[in-house]
Design an enzyme around this catalytic site. Structure first.
Site, PDB file in Angstrom:
ATOM      1  N   ASN A   7       5.285 -13.627  -2.964  1.00 11.54           N
ATOM      2  CA  ASN A   7       4.259 -12.806  -2.320  1.00 11.54           C
ATOM      3  C   ASN A   7       2.981 -13.025  -3.117  1.00 11.54           C
ATOM      4  O   ASN A   7       2.807 -12.477  -4.201  1.00 11.54           O
ATOM      5  CB  ASN A   7       4.708 -11.342  -2.347  1.00 11.54           C
ATOM      6  N   ARG A  91       5.706 -14.618   1.869  1.00  6.70           N
ATOM      7  CA  ARG A  91       5.143 -13.567   2.700  1.00  6.70           C
ATOM      8  C   ARG A  91       3.728 -14.000   3.074  1.00  6.70           C
ATOM      9  O   ARG A  91       2.915 -14.314   2.195  1.00  6.70           O
ATOM     10  CB  ARG A  91       5.083 -12.265   1.920  1.00  6.70           C
ATOM     11  N   HIS A 180       3.152  -4.782   8.039  1.00 11.44           N
ATOM     12  CA  HIS A 180       4.454  -4.280   7.553  1.00 11.44           C
ATOM     13  C   HIS A 180       5.582  -4.645   8.509  1.00 11.44           C
ATOM     14  O   HIS A 180       6.626  -3.982   8.539  1.00 11.44           O
ATOM     15  CB  HIS A 180       4.462  -2.733   7.401  1.00 11.44           C
ATOM     16  N   GLY A 212       0.132   1.511   1.025  1.00 14.77           N
ATOM     17  CA  GLY A 212      -0.288   1.237   2.391  1.00 14.77           C
ATOM     18  C   GLY A 212       0.736   1.898   3.287  1.00 14.77           C
ATOM     19  O   GLY A 212       1.894   2.020   2.911  1.00 14.77           O
ATOM     20  N   ARG A 241      -6.796   4.144   1.317  1.00 17.49           N
ATOM     21  CA  ARG A 241      -7.451   3.749   2.580  1.00 17.49           C
ATOM     22  C   ARG A 241      -7.573   4.949   3.514  1.00 17.49           C
ATOM     23  O   ARG A 241      -6.666   5.777   3.585  1.00 17.49           O
ATOM     24  CB  ARG A 241      -6.624   2.665   3.281  1.00 17.49           C
ATOM     25  N   ARG A 285       3.091  11.193  -6.691  1.00 15.92           N
ATOM     26  CA  ARG A 285       3.686  11.951  -7.794  1.00 15.92           C
ATOM     27  C   ARG A 285       2.623  12.834  -8.450  1.00 15.92           C
ATOM     28  O   ARG A 285       2.870  13.990  -8.772  1.00 15.92           O
ATOM     29  CB  ARG A 285       4.303  11.008  -8.830  1.00 15.92           C
ATOM     30  N   GLY A 331       7.732   3.714  -0.692  1.00 20.43           N
ATOM     31  CA  GLY A 331       7.634   4.608  -1.857  1.00 20.43           C
ATOM     32  C   GLY A 331       7.597   6.100  -1.534  1.00 20.43           C
ATOM     33  O   GLY A 331       8.419   6.867  -2.029  1.00 20.43           O
ATOM     34  N   GLU A 384      11.601  -5.696   1.591  1.00 15.76           N
ATOM     35  CA  GLU A 384      10.894  -6.794   2.259  1.00 15.76           C
ATOM     36  C   GLU A 384      11.307  -8.151   1.696  1.00 15.76           C
ATOM     37  O   GLU A 384      11.404  -9.125   2.432  1.00 15.76           O
ATOM     38  CB  GLU A 384       9.380  -6.575   2.148  1.00 15.76           C
TER      39      GLU A 384
HETATM   40  P1  ADP Z   1       3.115  -0.340  -1.943  1.00 16.29           P
HETATM   41  O1  ADP Z   1       2.505  -0.106  -0.609  1.00 16.29           O
HETATM   42  O2  ADP Z   1       2.123  -0.663  -3.013  1.00 16.29           O
HETATM   43  O3  ADP Z   1       4.341  -1.236  -1.940  1.00 16.29           O
HETATM   44  P2  ADP Z   1       5.032   1.791  -2.579  1.00 16.29           P
HETATM   45  O4  ADP Z   1       5.912   1.602  -1.392  1.00 16.29           O
HETATM   46  O5  ADP Z   1       5.562   1.431  -3.913  1.00 16.29           O
HETATM   47  O6  ADP Z   1       3.618   1.110  -2.373  1.00 16.29           O
HETATM   48  O7  ADP Z   1       4.603   3.326  -2.600  1.00 16.29           O
HETATM   49  C1  ADP Z   1       3.823   3.888  -3.613  1.00 16.29           C
HETATM   50  C2  ADP Z   1       3.870   5.414  -3.445  1.00 16.29           C
HETATM   51  O8  ADP Z   1       5.248   5.805  -3.521  1.00 16.29           O
HETATM   52  C3  ADP Z   1       3.127   6.198  -4.500  1.00 16.29           C
HETATM   53  O9  ADP Z   1       2.352   7.212  -3.875  1.00 16.29           O
HETATM   54  C4  ADP Z   1       4.228   6.870  -5.315  1.00 16.29           C
HETATM   55  O10 ADP Z   1       3.886   8.157  -5.683  1.00 16.29           O
HETATM   56  C5  ADP Z   1       5.390   6.926  -4.373  1.00 16.29           C
HETATM   57  N1  ADP Z   1       6.630   6.790  -5.154  1.00 16.29           N
HETATM   58  C6  ADP Z   1       7.177   5.644  -5.589  1.00 16.29           C
HETATM   59  N2  ADP Z   1       8.303   5.899  -6.314  1.00 16.29           N
HETATM   60  C7  ADP Z   1       8.442   7.242  -6.352  1.00 16.29           C
HETATM   61  C8  ADP Z   1       9.396   8.149  -6.950  1.00 16.29           C
HETATM   62  N3  ADP Z   1      10.437   7.696  -7.639  1.00 16.29           N
HETATM   63  N4  ADP Z   1       9.213   9.460  -6.755  1.00 16.29           N
HETATM   64  C9  ADP Z   1       8.163   9.927  -6.018  1.00 16.29           C
HETATM   65  N5  ADP Z   1       7.232   9.131  -5.449  1.00 16.29           N
HETATM   66  C10 ADP Z   1       7.371   7.813  -5.606  1.00 16.29           C
END
Ligand code: ADP
Length: 397
Positions: A7, A91, A180, A212, A241, A285, A331, A384
């Site tokens: 990626n 990707r 996505h 995202g 965003r 978080r 996430g 992914e």
């Molecule tokens: P990206 O789009 O960069 O791949 P992610 O899917 O990793 O992003 O999502 C990031 C978000 O997920 C952040 O807002 C983070 O707070 C949340 N997140 C990731 N892991 C955890 C966790 N273990 N507990 C709570 N929130 C989490």
């Protein structure tokens, strides 16, 4: 088959080395600050813990070479030599209308990806650099491209046309593409398996809520509508965003800040969303903690975020004239039970009842609605990289 999944960003390169038969990740990592001072590779494998090492990477070629070196290293490596990399899956962000599926890389494929550069000027050129670097360094290894946009090419015209002068679609292909797609496809297929129902028969709404975020209406295994648009700036509110806003805002903010359109778009991309509204953080978080500490802006950003998700879920129930399952992934979707609970509390009219105990779990595949809930709600972790490895293996078999 042992597959290297890449990626590639403009100055970074994330990778995973996956055995597509066992679906085990043998090694993974990240090259950062490519083309800059202080570039480094972070690497971990089944043979070693995560470690970051400074390595000069003036171009992506050196980054790919560093990845190969780590994979074949006597101590940390997982393969004896480069020939064990049987394929590379890349990707690619934008495939425009050219690609409704993944493709084996040929010169023609690269030309078509290049022709989409104007639609994703930050991403596609970087993706092409990654592909060319792999072709240069692993001359006999096949490369496959997997597009973020491809899954959404099944959207009907009424879902992808914008209300703009028709010439912008006819001549410039300005339309909704959506992103996505690899995740929406992976998750919606998995839901059909969990429900033990044919994919062709079910209507699913996938909420991919990460940094995202996008929402997708999947009917019979096909994307029929999605919240991102020509670019990944549209749709639900995200970490930084804005998501959908009144386009007139561009001019108003431009006048207030004495900025041109590109500069205002940069505010919408990088300083908006949850981060901009809360003035706390883009990370959920931090938002949850700030809410617990009584921060009003964090609470109002949370509510506005949930509202923007609910708005799309409701819209897609209407678009599909029904829904069988709603799924949370990425996430925030996988880990933030408060977001899921708040979204579902607006969906009682669909006959959804939440199983609060199940919803309190984090990061695992679980049904979070009660057994008698009319519409089922799930958490399905997305993957992914694995989806790209599967596509790559499938195309080359
Ligand atoms: P990206 O789009 O960069 O791949 P992610 O899917 O990793 O992003 O999502 C990031 C978000 O997920 C952040 O807002 C983070 O707070 C949340 N997140 C990731 N892991 C955890 C966790 N273990 N507990 C709570 N929130 C989490």
């Amino acid at each position: 088959m042992e597959i290297l999944v890449i990626n590639c960003g403009s100055s970074s390169l994330k990778f995973q080395f996956i055995d597509s038969d066992s679906e085990n990740v043998l090694a993974k990592g990240l090259c950062e600050r490519i083309g800059m001072e202080g570039s480094s590779i972070t690497y971990e494998s089944i043979k070693c813990k995560k470690n970051t090492e400074k390595t000069a990477m003036p171009t992506h070629n050196e980054a790919i070479a560093a990845v190969i070196k780590a994979l074949t290293d006597e101590c940390t490596g997982v393969i004896s030599d480069m020939s064990r990399v049987q394929a590379v899956g890349h990707r690619v962000v934008h495939g425009g209308e050219y690609f409704s599926k993944s493709s084996i890389v040929t010169e023609e494929v690269i030309n078509k990806i290049e022709a989409c550069n104007y639609l994703a000027p930050l991403h596609n050129p970087a993706n092409i650099i990654g592909i060319k670097a792999c072709m240069e360094i692993m001359k006999d290894t096949p490369n496959v491209v997997v597009f973020d946009t491809a899954f959404h090419q099944t959207m009907p015209e009424e879902a992808y046309l914008y209300g703009l002068p028709r010439k912008y679609y006819d001549e410039n292909k300005i339309r909704r593409y959506g992103f996505h797609g690899t995740s929406h496809s992976f998750v919606s297929k998995r839901v059909a398996e969990i429900m033990n129902r044919p994919l062709e028969e079910i209507k699913t709404i996938v909420c991919h809520l990460g940094n995202g975020a996008s929402i997708c209406a999947v009917s019979g295994g096909k994307s029929v509508d999605t919240s991102m648009g020509l670019t990944p700036l549209a749709g639900v509110m995200m970490g930084t965003r804005s998501g959908d806003i009144d386009p007139g805002i561009l001019e108003v903010i431009g006048n207030i800040e004495h900025k041109n359109i590109s500069e205002v778009i940069s505010i919408l991309n990088k300083e908006s969303g949850i981060a901009g509204l809360s003035e706390v953080s883009s990370d959920f978080r931090d938002i949850s903690k700030a809410i617990d500490d009584g921060n009003q802006n964090a609470a109002s950003a949370f509510d506005a975020y949930v509202h923007s998700v609910v708005r799309f879920v409701g819209a897609y129930v209407a678009v599909m004239n029904g829904v069988d399952a709603i799924v949370f992934t990425a996430g925030v979707g996988e880990n933030n039970s408060a977001v899921r609970e708040a979204v579902c509390s607006h969906l009682e009219y669909l006959g959804i009842t939440l199983d609060k105990e199940a919803n309190s779990r984090k990061g695992e595949e679980v049904m979070i609605s009660t057994l008698d809930s009319k519409v089922k709600v799930y958490v399905v972790p997305t993957n992914e990289e694995l989806a790209i490895a599967r596509e790559t293996a499938g195309l080359l078999k």
